[in-house]
Scaffold this active site. Sequence first.
Site, PDB file in Angstrom:
ATOM      1  N   SER A  63       0.828  -1.200   0.000  1.00  0.00           N
ATOM      2  CA  SER A  63       0.000   0.000   0.000  1.00  0.00           C
ATOM      3  C   SER A  63       0.865   1.254   0.000  1.00  0.00           C
ATOM      4  O   SER A  63       1.639   1.476  -0.928  1.00  0.00           O
ATOM      5  CB  SER A  63      -0.968  -0.045   1.186  1.00  0.00           C
ATOM      6  OG  SER A  63      -1.967   0.932   1.064  1.00  0.00           O
ATOM      7  N   ASP A 108     -10.506  -3.539  -4.505  1.00  0.00           N
ATOM      8  CA  ASP A 108      -9.603  -2.507  -4.006  1.00  0.00           C
ATOM      9  C   ASP A 108      -9.703  -1.286  -4.921  1.00  0.00           C
ATOM     10  O   ASP A 108      -9.502  -1.404  -6.137  1.00  0.00           O
ATOM     11  CB  ASP A 108      -8.166  -3.041  -4.001  1.00  0.00           C
ATOM     12  CG  ASP A 108      -7.153  -2.036  -3.471  1.00  0.00           C
ATOM     13  OD1 ASP A 108      -7.545  -0.949  -3.025  1.00  0.00           O
ATOM     14  OD2 ASP A 108      -5.950  -2.359  -3.509  1.00  0.00           O
ATOM     15  N   HIS A 141      -8.360  -4.774  -0.105  1.00  0.00           N
ATOM     16  CA  HIS A 141      -7.082  -4.066  -0.022  1.00  0.00           C
ATOM     17  C   HIS A 141      -6.151  -4.632   1.044  1.00  0.00           C
ATOM     18  O   HIS A 141      -4.934  -4.700   0.831  1.00  0.00           O
ATOM     19  CB  HIS A 141      -7.339  -2.571   0.238  1.00  0.00           C
ATOM     20  CG  HIS A 141      -6.091  -1.745   0.284  1.00  0.00           C
ATOM     21  ND1 HIS A 141      -5.365  -1.410  -0.846  1.00  0.00           N
ATOM     22  CD2 HIS A 141      -5.416  -1.194   1.335  1.00  0.00           C
ATOM     23  CE1 HIS A 141      -4.316  -0.691  -0.507  1.00  0.00           C
ATOM     24  NE2 HIS A 141      -4.324  -0.535   0.812  1.00  0.00           N
TER      25      HIS A 141
END
Length: 341
Positions: free
Chosen positions: A171, A268, A298
């Site tokens: 991320s 996501d 995610h």
Amino acid sequence: MTSTNSAKELDPQLAEIVRKVAEVGIPPPFSGTPEQARGRLRQAIERARAGKTLPEVLSTEDVVASDEVNGQLIEVPVRVYRPLAFQGRIPTVVFFHGGGFVLGSVELMDDIVRKLCRDTGAVVVSADYRLAPEHPFPAAHDDALAATRWALKNVETLGGDPLRVAVAGESAGANLATSAAILVSRESPRSLVAQLLVVPGIDMARDVSEIEARGIDYPMLKPNDLRDISRLYMGENMTQSTEFPPSPLRATALESSPPALIAVAGHDPLRPEGLAYADKLAQNGVPVKVLDFDSMFHLFFGMFEASAGARLANDQICQSFSRWIEAYSSEGAGCSAATFS
């Protein structure tokens, strides 16, 4: 390079987590003060980890990585993980945790890094970079660059093989990993053998209204969360969000970047960013492979104890990354640590 697969139904065990979160009414991840948000995350991870056996590694060691960035000495606490089969010269991976530049720490992501170390057989250097809003842009990016340079200079005391040094991140951490990779590789091409980017968030100037216009209810990462991330990290430097850094998707001159393994999730909002970056790297002649987990959301990478599907996905990522490193180290990527002295 992009995938046109539409998302499958959300993994049932992850769907149950989403249902319970909605039932309890947990606040959005970045709501309240940073201390409150971090406290909620810490409590959630500690509850989830209770009674679980952590992936086994040979040892961990907390040290301080340091290097000069833009004329300033940057010191970054790091935790060095060594795998059970630690003998001879093995790969070194510099890892950056997720959390929107605001949440997370080496300690909270300990289980993720232990598994990465165990499954890849690499020494992993997990960076405890500075968090926003106390430390806004470019603090985390400076820390990532310093930690990566430090690992390259000290590879003989880490994994030992200068031909097999890589970066990895999840991320926001994937943003830091690839940002450091771009800059280091411009300084010394082929110094990094590979990069692993899991659900990368790589455009700080993303059009969140476009995400909302898709009309999709993304679990565990909402459009307003993305607004919070940009607001909290960029702070008074918001006008720089269209530049690189902090937005690797908007970078130019990517041809020296290391081969990239990019993992995206079907549920996501950042999936299109990951696919667009894969395309951009490929257009610059960088080898790229996309792993598309269309039934994941995610946060799946750290959910391997909560979902059998997430565990399989995590296993595939780690195994693929190990093979990716070996494949490109055999082509002679890398340079000596003396290059960075």
